[in-house]
Scaffold this motif. Structure first.
Motif, PDB file in Angstrom:
ATOM      1  N   ASP A 247      11.296   2.549 -14.472  1.00 10.01           N
ATOM      2  CA  ASP A 247       9.979   1.936 -14.661  1.00 10.01           C
ATOM      3  C   ASP A 247      10.026   0.450 -14.294  1.00 10.01           C
ATOM      4  N   ALA A 248      11.081  -0.244 -14.730  1.00  8.06           N
ATOM      5  CA  ALA A 248      11.239  -1.667 -14.386  1.00  8.06           C
ATOM      6  C   ALA A 248      11.475  -1.824 -12.887  1.00  8.06           C
ATOM      7  N   TRP A 249      12.258  -0.933 -12.289  1.00  2.00           N
ATOM      8  CA  TRP A 249      12.524  -0.973 -10.845  1.00  2.00           C
ATOM      9  C   TRP A 249      11.219  -0.832 -10.061  1.00  2.00           C
ATOM     10  N   PHE A 250      10.368   0.102 -10.497  1.00  2.00           N
ATOM     11  CA  PHE A 250       9.115   0.356  -9.793  1.00  2.00           C
ATOM     12  C   PHE A 250       8.111  -0.791  -9.937  1.00  2.00           C
ATOM     13  N   GLU A 251       8.326  -1.725 -10.859  1.00  2.00           N
ATOM     14  CA  GLU A 251       7.451  -2.895 -10.936  1.00  2.00           C
ATOM     15  C   GLU A 251       7.654  -3.799  -9.728  1.00  2.00           C
ATOM     16  N   VAL A 252       8.835  -3.712  -9.103  1.00  2.00           N
ATOM     17  CA  VAL A 252       9.170  -4.570  -7.969  1.00  2.00           C
ATOM     18  C   VAL A 252       9.321  -3.770  -6.676  1.00  2.00           C
ATOM     19  N   ASN A 253       9.795  -2.542  -6.778  1.00  2.00           N
ATOM     20  CA  ASN A 253      10.092  -1.697  -5.619  1.00  2.00           C
ATOM     21  C   ASN A 253       9.273  -0.415  -5.675  1.00  2.00           C
ATOM     22  N   ARG A 254       9.128   0.244  -4.539  1.00  2.00           N
ATOM     23  CA  ARG A 254       8.332   1.468  -4.494  1.00  2.00           C
ATOM     24  C   ARG A 254       9.110   2.651  -3.967  1.00  2.00           C
TER      25      ARG A 254
ATOM     26  N   THR B 212       0.799  -1.217   0.000  1.00  2.00           N
ATOM     27  CA  THR B 212       0.000   0.000   0.000  1.00  2.00           C
ATOM     28  C   THR B 212       0.839   1.278   0.000  1.00  2.00           C
ATOM     29  N   LYS B 213       2.149   1.147   0.198  1.00  3.07           N
ATOM     30  CA  LYS B 213       3.015   2.324   0.170  1.00  3.07           C
ATOM     31  C   LYS B 213       2.970   2.916  -1.240  1.00  3.07           C
ATOM     32  N   PRO B 214       2.701   4.201  -1.354  1.00  2.00           N
ATOM     33  CA  PRO B 214       2.604   4.786  -2.694  1.00  2.00           C
ATOM     34  C   PRO B 214       3.949   4.773  -3.410  1.00  2.00           C
ATOM     35  N   ARG B 215       3.893   4.556  -4.696  1.00  2.00           N
ATOM     36  CA  ARG B 215       5.080   4.579  -5.534  1.00  2.00           C
ATOM     37  C   ARG B 215       5.508   6.025  -5.737  1.00  2.00           C
ATOM     38  N   LEU B 216       6.806   6.251  -5.756  1.00  2.00           N
ATOM     39  CA  LEU B 216       7.307   7.604  -6.026  1.00  2.00           C
ATOM     40  C   LEU B 216       6.908   8.033  -7.431  1.00  2.00           C
ATOM     41  N   THR B 217       6.665   9.283  -7.592  1.00  5.00           N
ATOM     42  CA  THR B 217       6.438   9.829  -8.930  1.00  5.00           C
ATOM     43  C   THR B 217       7.735  10.466  -9.399  1.00  5.00           C
TER      44      THR B 217
END
Length: 71
Positions: free
Chosen positions: A56-63, A10-15
């Motif tokens: 973008d690939a990093w954010f698929e796994v990390n937030r 539930t932690k929001p992903r960085l923009t």
């Protein structure tokens, strides 16, 4: 364990702001390739920059930022 999982999911992903580099600026900390003039990059709120495709690939796994995971 369940609480950790819920918080991670539930932690929001960085923009980030998308930009094109106007000069060479070092390397992408994700792929370790040079960030070169003309590359499409992502600039995170912490001012770290990465290739857009890499983050973008990093954010698929990390937030979080790869260099500032506690932010």
């Amino acid at each position: 364990m369940d609480l950790h999982l819920v918080l991670c999911l539930t932690k929001p992903r960085l923009t980030y702001n998308e930009d094109v580099l106007s000069k060479d600026v070092g390397e992408c900390a994700i792929c370790l390739e040079d960030l070169q003039q003309g590359d499409t990059i992502a600039r995170l709120p912490c001012l770290c920059i990465y290739h857009k495709g890499c983050i973008d690939a990093w954010f698929e796994v990390n937030r979080s930022c790869p260099e500032h995971p506690s932010d």
